[in-house]
Scaffold this motif. Structure first.
Motif, short mmCIF file in Angstrom:
data_model
loop_
_atom_site.label_atom_id
_atom_site.label_comp_id
_atom_site.label_asym_id
_atom_site.label_seq_id
_atom_site.Cartn_x
_atom_site.Cartn_y
_atom_site.Cartn_z
N ALA A 39 0.87 -1.17 0.00
CA ALA A 39 0.00 0.00 0.00
C ALA A 39 0.91 1.23 0.00
N VAL A 40 0.43 2.33 -0.55
CA VAL A 40 1.23 3.54 -0.66
C VAL A 40 0.72 4.58 0.34
N PHE A 41 1.68 5.16 1.09
CA PHE A 41 1.33 6.20 2.04
C PHE A 41 2.22 7.42 1.87
N LYS A 42 1.74 8.56 2.43
CA LYS A 42 2.50 9.80 2.40
C LYS A 42 3.14 10.03 3.76
N ASP A 43 4.37 10.56 3.73
CA ASP A 43 4.97 10.99 4.99
C ASP A 43 4.54 12.43 5.28
N LEU A 44 5.07 13.00 6.33
CA LEU A 44 4.66 14.35 6.75
C LEU A 44 4.92 15.42 5.70
N TYR A 45 5.81 15.13 4.75
CA TYR A 45 6.19 16.12 3.76
C TYR A 45 5.66 15.80 2.37
N GLY A 46 4.82 14.78 2.27
CA GLY A 46 4.20 14.44 1.00
C GLY A 46 4.96 13.43 0.17
N ASN A 47 6.09 12.93 0.68
CA ASN A 47 6.83 11.89 -0.05
C ASN A 47 6.03 10.59 -0.02
N LEU A 48 6.06 9.87 -1.12
CA LEU A 48 5.31 8.61 -1.22
C LEU A 48 6.20 7.42 -0.87
N TRP A 49 5.66 6.55 -0.05
CA TRP A 49 6.34 5.33 0.41
C TRP A 49 5.48 4.12 0.08
N ASP A 50 6.12 2.99 -0.14
CA ASP A 50 5.43 1.70 -0.16
C ASP A 50 5.59 1.06 1.20
N LEU A 51 4.49 0.66 1.83
CA LEU A 51 4.54 -0.29 2.94
C LEU A 51 4.42 -1.64 2.26
N ILE A 52 5.41 -2.51 2.46
CA ILE A 52 5.45 -3.72 1.66
C ILE A 52 5.91 -4.93 2.46
N GLU A 53 5.19 -6.03 2.26
CA GLU A 53 5.62 -7.34 2.78
C GLU A 53 5.86 -8.22 1.57
N PHE A 54 7.13 -8.51 1.31
CA PHE A 54 7.49 -9.32 0.15
C PHE A 54 7.14 -10.78 0.38
N VAL A 55 6.80 -11.49 -0.70
CA VAL A 55 6.59 -12.93 -0.63
C VAL A 55 7.95 -13.60 -0.38
N PRO A 56 7.95 -14.78 0.28
CA PRO A 56 9.22 -15.43 0.64
C PRO A 56 10.17 -15.71 -0.52
N VAL A 57 9.67 -15.89 -1.73
CA VAL A 57 10.55 -16.19 -2.86
C VAL A 57 11.16 -14.94 -3.50
N HIS A 58 10.75 -13.76 -3.08
CA HIS A 58 11.28 -12.52 -3.65
C HIS A 58 12.67 -12.25 -3.07
#
Length: 97
Positions: free
Chosen positions: A71-90
């Motif tokens: 999922a994509v979220f914004k930090d306090l300054y508007g920068n975009l981040w991915d919150l990500i849980e990779f699958v075990p084979v990645h």
């Protein structure tokens, strides 16, 4: 200021304050509106719920992709981040914990 996770072996982020007007104009848009920061997790649902409960603004809802849950979220300054849980084979699975 340089920050890093506890017991890090090289993972760091430099947090530099803008010192000129031209630098200030880029705050929140360093990547031209694209995600360029990734926050890896070993439990997406737990961390997503906690972040939502703390008022973090998600701009794209959770989605399951071939590489993991994200999922994509914004930090306090508007920068975009991915919150990500990779699958075990990645390849990033063991690095993003």
């Amino acid at each position: 200021m340089v920050v890093s996770p506890p017991s890090s072996n090289g993972t760091t982020i430099l947090l530099a304050k803008a010192t000129k007007k031209v630098q200030e104009s880029f705050i929140g848009n360093q990547a031209g509106g694209r995600v360029f920061l990734f926050l890896g997790t070993d439990n997406f649902d737990r961390d997503y719920s906690e972040m939502v409960n703390k008022g973090v603004e998600f701009v794209r809802p959770p989605k399951v992709q071939e590489y993991g849950k994200v999922a994509v979220f914004k930090d306090l300054y508007g920068n975009l981040w991915d919150l990500i849980e990779f699958v075990p084979v990645h390849p990033m699975f063991t690095r993003a914990k």
